[in-house]
Enzyme design. Sequence first.
Site, PDB file in Angstrom:
ATOM      1  N   ASP A 130       9.746  22.654 -22.036  1.00  0.00           N
ATOM      2  CA  ASP A 130       9.306  22.953 -23.399  1.00  0.00           C
ATOM      3  C   ASP A 130       9.655  21.811 -24.376  1.00  0.00           C
ATOM      4  OD1 ASP A 130       8.152  24.596 -25.319  1.00  0.00           O
ATOM      5  OD2 ASP A 130       9.279  26.368 -24.714  1.00  0.00           O
ATOM      6  N   TRP A 165       2.810  21.644 -26.181  1.00  0.00           N
ATOM      7  CA  TRP A 165       1.875  22.328 -27.101  1.00  0.00           C
ATOM      8  C   TRP A 165       0.758  21.428 -27.643  1.00  0.00           C
ATOM      9  CZ3 TRP A 165       6.846  22.453 -30.201  1.00  0.00           C
ATOM     10  CH2 TRP A 165       7.815  23.212 -29.546  1.00  0.00           C
ATOM     11  N   GLY A 166       0.429  20.350 -26.913  1.00  0.00           N
ATOM     12  CA  GLY A 166      -0.655  19.486 -27.368  1.00  0.00           C
ATOM     13  C   GLY A 166      -0.223  18.346 -28.275  1.00  0.00           C
ATOM     14  N   GLU A 168       0.746  14.883 -29.540  1.00  0.00           N
ATOM     15  CA  GLU A 168       0.383  13.525 -29.068  1.00  0.00           C
ATOM     16  C   GLU A 168      -0.650  13.562 -27.939  1.00  0.00           C
ATOM     17  OE1 GLU A 168       3.264  10.418 -28.720  1.00  0.00           O
ATOM     18  OE2 GLU A 168       4.722  11.490 -29.943  1.00  0.00           O
ATOM     19  N   ASP A 187       1.443  28.663 -28.817  1.00  0.00           N
ATOM     20  CA  ASP A 187       1.590  29.863 -27.991  1.00  0.00           C
ATOM     21  C   ASP A 187       0.435  30.846 -28.164  1.00  0.00           C
ATOM     22  OD1 ASP A 187       3.966  28.636 -27.525  1.00  0.00           O
ATOM     23  OD2 ASP A 187       5.213  30.390 -27.947  1.00  0.00           O
TER      24      ASP A 187
HETATM   25  C1  GLA Z   1       7.803  28.125 -26.573  1.00  0.00           C
HETATM   26  C2  GLA Z   1       6.774  28.059 -25.447  1.00  0.00           C
HETATM   27  C3  GLA Z   1       6.548  29.458 -24.895  1.00  0.00           C
HETATM   28  C4  GLA Z   1       7.867  30.034 -24.391  1.00  0.00           C
HETATM   29  C5  GLA Z   1       8.897  30.017 -25.509  1.00  0.00           C
HETATM   30  C6  GLA Z   1      10.286  30.399 -25.003  1.00  0.00           C
HETATM   31  O1  GLA Z   1       7.342  28.822 -27.671  1.00  0.00           O
HETATM   32  O2  GLA Z   1       5.575  27.504 -25.905  1.00  0.00           O
HETATM   33  O3  GLA Z   1       5.587  29.427 -23.861  1.00  0.00           O
HETATM   34  O4  GLA Z   1       8.318  29.285 -23.297  1.00  0.00           O
HETATM   35  O5  GLA Z   1       9.008  28.736 -26.103  1.00  0.00           O
HETATM   36  O6  GLA Z   1      11.245  30.386 -26.029  1.00  0.00           O
END
Ligand code: GLA
Length: 378
Positions: A130, A165-166, A168, A187
Amino acid sequence: MEAALLGQRPPMGWNSWNTFGTHINEQLIFEIADRMVEDGYLEAGYEYLVIDDCWAEKVRDENDRLVPDHIKFPHGMKAVADYVHSKGLKFGMYSCAGTLTCAGYPASFDHEFVDAQTFADWGVDFLKYDFCYFPRTADCKTHYRRMAIALKATGRPILLSACNWGVEEPWEWMRGAGAQMYRSTGDINESFRSIMDIADSQEANLGYNGAYSWNDMDMLVVGMYGKGNVAFTGGCTDAEYRTHFALWCLFGVPLMIGADLRGLNEISRELLLNRELIRIDQDPEGRAPYRLWDEKDGRRSYFRHLADGSYVLAYFNPADSEAQVNANFEDAGLPYSAGYALELTDVFTGETITKAEYYNPVVPAHDCLVYRARLVKR
Ligand code: GLA
């Protein structure tokens, strides 16, 4: 060293986050492992059982190693891995490139090599990695590349599931960084809006999606019906789950189930185990679909080439009422003058129809129609 060839196909499995969040423990994981095998998920291809965030103690041990929460996982992680492996499944865990995980547990920033070795020692096969609490002064690319090398340095084949999460444009460089999949969006939450937003945001990036490095559009919410950690709006309908699963499969991206497999109803189980959709998802060529037609209200049709010479023809109606969705085969690359028709087999019902030149079915609200298409002489 013999190549492990991880991530040849979009990874498939189950992940604890969408439903359970922090409420995870050894017993739950054992029960999920049992269900994955007994209810046919493993056989269908769902092979990774992944424990997400919230599994650790808040402090490292005297050797700077991560420690499993002793109440949630009283026998340690090796015991969990052994159970998961004894079922024929692969075992996944979670850490973060920042100084803390998203839920505030210790993470792997500047601990990449010791943590990778700890995971390898426990028998981990998959690491979701993450991006919370990542120092502003540090370089994102360097730290994902670093974890990829730290995992390789252990000598154990461990699939790297990058999750920034995309940030860069990971589709452009995560393949080069050594990750087998990369989260490309924020998310998911359990709503039709979230599902469509994610799909629409990644369609243009699917040209990068392919063997050994797949665009991860986040875990599935199929079958949650408003229960669990990412259900904020009362949940989705069965039509919306069909659209969600069909889009992920049409796009050829990882399939990580997020629902509680112990309470899944038959319609969701059947959807997640739909052999035709899974075959489409797992197509070895990983080619992106292209649009044949679209409207401002989101209605669209797609065509996708598959490795065996067949195709997918898919119709989606995200609008709020039943409506026609169009596909002119000329726009797929098949002019009427070529002398062919398309034999269309519905992936949900198995029914076959043959259409020449165009097919413009009526699709219920928020629903889809998906066909395996074969060229036949007219
Ligand atoms: C981020 C990730 C999620 C999950 C949470 C856990 O938000 O994008 O997919 O792993 O952390 O805290």
